[in-house]
Design an enzyme around this catalytic site. Structure first.
Site, PDB file in Angstrom:
ATOM      1  N   ASP A 250      15.879   1.500   9.980  1.00 51.50           N
ATOM      2  CA  ASP A 250      15.612   1.023   8.619  1.00 51.50           C
ATOM      3  C   ASP A 250      16.805   0.163   8.206  1.00 51.50           C
ATOM      4  OD1 ASP A 250      15.446   0.687   5.850  1.00 51.50           O
ATOM      5  OD2 ASP A 250      14.285   2.541   5.634  1.00 51.50           O
ATOM      6  N   LEU A 283       6.742  -6.646 -15.271  1.00 49.74           N
ATOM      7  CA  LEU A 283       8.005  -5.971 -15.599  1.00 49.74           C
ATOM      8  C   LEU A 283       7.802  -4.778 -16.524  1.00 49.74           C
ATOM      9  CD1 LEU A 283      11.099  -6.014 -15.201  1.00 49.74           C
ATOM     10  CD2 LEU A 283      11.248  -7.436 -17.239  1.00 49.74           C
ATOM     11  N   TYR A 339      10.437  -9.024  -6.555  1.00 44.94           N
ATOM     12  CA  TYR A 339      10.346  -9.775  -5.303  1.00 44.94           C
ATOM     13  C   TYR A 339      10.983 -11.160  -5.456  1.00 44.94           C
ATOM     14  CZ  TYR A 339       8.062 -11.843  -1.169  1.00 44.94           C
ATOM     15  OH  TYR A 339       7.799 -12.463   0.026  1.00 44.94           O
TER      16      TYR A 339
HETATM   17  P1  NAD Z   1       4.528  -7.719   6.775  1.00 45.15           P
HETATM   18  O1  NAD Z   1       4.433  -6.700   5.703  1.00 45.15           O
HETATM   19  O2  NAD Z   1       3.310  -8.032   7.580  1.00 45.15           O
HETATM   20  O3  NAD Z   1       5.697  -7.344   7.797  1.00 45.15           O
HETATM   21  C1  NAD Z   1       6.972  -6.953   7.344  1.00 45.15           C
HETATM   22  C2  NAD Z   1       7.628  -6.094   8.413  1.00 45.15           C
HETATM   23  O4  NAD Z   1       8.926  -5.696   7.907  1.00 45.15           O
HETATM   24  C3  NAD Z   1       6.841  -4.810   8.700  1.00 45.15           C
HETATM   25  O5  NAD Z   1       6.707  -4.633  10.100  1.00 45.15           O
HETATM   26  C4  NAD Z   1       7.712  -3.722   8.082  1.00 45.15           C
HETATM   27  O6  NAD Z   1       7.617  -2.473   8.743  1.00 45.15           O
HETATM   28  C5  NAD Z   1       9.104  -4.314   8.214  1.00 45.15           C
HETATM   29  N1  NAD Z   1      10.051  -3.691   7.290  1.00 45.15           N
HETATM   30  C6  NAD Z   1       9.839  -3.399   5.976  1.00 45.15           C
HETATM   31  N2  NAD Z   1      10.907  -2.756   5.478  1.00 45.15           N
HETATM   32  C7  NAD Z   1      11.800  -2.633   6.482  1.00 45.15           C
HETATM   33  C8  NAD Z   1      13.082  -2.055   6.579  1.00 45.15           C
HETATM   34  N3  NAD Z   1      13.651  -1.434   5.541  1.00 45.15           N
HETATM   35  N4  NAD Z   1      13.740  -2.080   7.770  1.00 45.15           N
HETATM   36  C9  NAD Z   1      13.162  -2.673   8.837  1.00 45.15           C
HETATM   37  N5  NAD Z   1      11.941  -3.258   8.810  1.00 45.15           N
HETATM   38  C10 NAD Z   1      11.262  -3.224   7.640  1.00 45.15           C
HETATM   39  O7  NAD Z   1       5.116  -9.025   6.061  1.00 45.15           O
HETATM   40  P2  NAD Z   1       5.030 -10.562   6.470  1.00 45.15           P
HETATM   41  O8  NAD Z   1       3.964 -11.178   5.677  1.00 45.15           O
HETATM   42  O9  NAD Z   1       5.049 -10.710   7.936  1.00 45.15           O
HETATM   43  O10 NAD Z   1       6.406 -11.066   5.830  1.00 45.15           O
HETATM   44  C11 NAD Z   1       7.595 -11.227   6.575  1.00 45.15           C
HETATM   45  C12 NAD Z   1       8.660 -11.813   5.663  1.00 45.15           C
HETATM   46  O11 NAD Z   1       8.196 -13.041   5.117  1.00 45.15           O
HETATM   47  C13 NAD Z   1       9.019 -10.950   4.456  1.00 45.15           C
HETATM   48  O12 NAD Z   1      10.395 -11.070   4.177  1.00 45.15           O
HETATM   49  C14 NAD Z   1       8.198 -11.548   3.348  1.00 45.15           C
HETATM   50  O13 NAD Z   1       8.753 -11.270   2.075  1.00 45.15           O
HETATM   51  C15 NAD Z   1       8.285 -13.006   3.699  1.00 45.15           C
HETATM   52  N6  NAD Z   1       7.218 -13.828   3.116  1.00 45.15           N
HETATM   53  C16 NAD Z   1       5.918 -13.663   3.489  1.00 45.15           C
HETATM   54  C17 NAD Z   1       4.942 -14.476   2.936  1.00 45.15           C
HETATM   55  C18 NAD Z   1       3.490 -14.376   3.325  1.00 45.15           C
HETATM   56  O14 NAD Z   1       2.697 -15.166   2.794  1.00 45.15           O
HETATM   57  N7  NAD Z   1       3.082 -13.494   4.209  1.00 45.15           N
HETATM   58  C19 NAD Z   1       5.291 -15.424   1.975  1.00 45.15           C
HETATM   59  C20 NAD Z   1       6.607 -15.560   1.620  1.00 45.15           C
HETATM   60  C21 NAD Z   1       7.564 -14.757   2.203  1.00 45.15           C
END
Ligand code: NAD
Length: 434
Positions: A250, A283, A339
């Site tokens: 984590d 919020l 976020y």
């Molecule tokens: P997702 O939820 O599919 O995957 C996120 C991964 O991070 C998961 O495997 C989860 O287990 C892991 N994770 C969460 N907390 C954790 C921790 N404390 N330690 C280790 N691993 C942890 O999300 P995604 O859509 O693939 O997003 C990936 C990144 O891109 C994120 O930072 C998200 O905020 C960012 N993002 C995504 C989008 C989108 O449209 N999907 C848009 C903007 C930003």
């Protein structure tokens, strides 16, 4: 979750119907694959203003030959010599006759110079290129993209130009990228530029992180797939497939940085902070717990591990740190004060740390800021907001995890040491945050 509207517009009756009622017509984007390793078609090199950038040899190395058909797949306009409103007119004169002929899913790349603080006419004309680029990006259509690169040295921008002129940048639109002078290490093999590099990707068991791990491994990197203990099985399976290793950790653990330094005795070349969570509420309804859990994973964990790994000397010289912001951190989003605060924080981190990390550790620090990307995170978004997110961008569709992965691989490239402190949106030129 599948984009049903996109599928509908790929059928003849669906296309007919949606055209008749004036709905968006998302073009089929050509992404990098074995079938499409590069853009299909030639390149047209134009100039506006007097320039001595020495661009031709760099463009020749992209592998795109000069266009001889009158239908280029890529147009590069060198506008570094634009110094005033008169020379700005040459931008119009150069592109006006050719824009229509650029092939579907083609590229227009405008090159600009840094703004001259001592010459407000030059600064005005160069800043004008941003409004121009973003507007052309919004109107050009047919899956074609328009981006601006500010540079002073063509060789320093080789990896950036190769990326923008490749199918890997299909979802990158309306961006302004600054390339500094800096040192460039050309890879022995441009097809596997990350050979010999070790990458750590957080949150890599699924979604964008899994695609990043896969793309970096495909370009030669040895990848450590990190995710929370609950996702260990998926992380292991992916790591096995990629010939890397998995790490159940984590990222918010107080000692995460020290533990990482411990399991990476030979150091790390690419540190990709991708793990992220959402806990949406307005919020007025947001508990302190929802606030702190998001800030802890998305921002504090990134700050802590970055500090610990830099202090321990774990990130090797020539290394790359790529953090993950979001267009929500730029535009804001109702229900996402936590976020958006965390993702805007990432932007602050990158801008402040980038020059120091390069000077002190020889490491670049950049961020990708995804827009709407098709993952489990966005599949959980309510239907109407999801549809708006998909359609409200110049390409009228969501991006794929691979689009963020390709952008990350460009920032991670050994020849991208001149790209530092940049926040690159991978959002199809989202109308939010544009
Ligand atoms: P997702 O939820 O599919 O995957 C996120 C991964 O991070 C998961 O495997 C989860 O287990 C892991 N994770 C969460 N907390 C954790 C921790 N404390 N330690 C280790 N691993 C942890 O999300 P995604 O859509 O693939 O997003 C990936 C990144 O891109 C994120 O930072 C998200 O905020 C960012 N993002 C995504 C989008 C989108 O449209 N999907 C848009 C903007 C930003």
């Amino acid at each position: 979750m599948a984009d049903r509207y996109l599928s509908l517009t790929r059928t003849a009756p669906g296309r007919f119907l949606t055209r008749r009622i004036g709905l968006p017509q998302p073009a089929e984007l050509i992404r990098r694959s074995d079938r499409h390793p590069r853009l299909t078609g030639g390149l047209l090199h134009l100039t506006a203003g007097r320039t001595d950038l020495g661009l031709a040899p760099v463009l020749a190395r992209t592998g795109l030959g000069a266009d001889e058909t009158g239908h280029p797949a890529a147009v590069v306009l060198d506008a570094t010599g634009v110094r005033d409103v008169d020379t700005l007119a040459e931008v119009h004169a150069a592109l006006h006759p050719v824009v229509r002929s650029v092939t579907a899913s083609g590229r227009v790349v405008v090159l600009g110079a840094p703004l001259d603080a001592a010459d407000h006419h030059q600064a005005a004309a160069q800043q004008a290129l941003e409004g121009f680029t973003r507007s052309l990006g919004k109107e050009i259509g047919r899956g074609r993209t328009v981006n601006l690169v500010r540079l002073t040295d063509a060789d320093a921008a080789e990896s950036t130009l190769r990326f923008l002129l490749s199918p890997g940048s299909a979802y990158l639109d309306g961006q302004v990228i600054e390339v500094g002078p800096g040192e460039v290490t050309a890879p022995a093999d441009w097809n596997r530029p990350l050979t010999g590099r070790t990458a750590l990707v957080t949150g890599a068991a699924r979604g964008i992180g899994a695609a990043v791990a896969e793309t970096l491994a495909g370009q030669g990197a040895r990848v450590v797939v990190l995710d929370v203990p609950q996702a260990e099985q998926d992380a292991r399976e992916l790591a096995e497939r990629l010939g890397g290793s998995a790490l159940a950790l984590d990222i918010t653990a107080a000692d995460a940085g020290e533990r990482l330094a411990g399991v990476l005795p030979d150091g790390l070349d690419l540190l990709i902070h991708n793990a992220g969570i959402t806990r949406d509420r307005r919020l007025v309804n947001m508990s302190a717990d929802r606030w702190s859990s998001v800030l802890d994973v998305n921002l504090a964990g990134v700050l802590r591990t970055t500090d610990a790994l830099l202090a321990a000397g774990t990130v090797n010289r020539g290394g790359r740190i790529v953090a993950t912001a979001s267009i929500a951190g730029i535009a804001g989003n109702a229900g996402q004060t936590n976020y958006a605060a965390s993702k805007a924080g990432i932007i602050g981190l990158v801008r402040s740390l980038a020059p120091r990390a390069l000077a002190e550790h020889g490491v670049t620090v950049n961020a990708v800021a995804p827009g709407f990307i098709e993952t489990r995170m966005t599949a959980a978004v309510p239907l109407l907001i999801r549809e708006a997110g998909r359609r409200m961008n110049s390409l009228a569709q969501g991006g794929l995890p691979a689009d963020v992965a390709e952008t990350t691989a460009w920032l991670a490239h050994p020849a991208s040491g001149t790209v530092n402190g940049q926040i690159v949106r991978v959002c199809g030129q989202s109308l939010l945050g544009a």
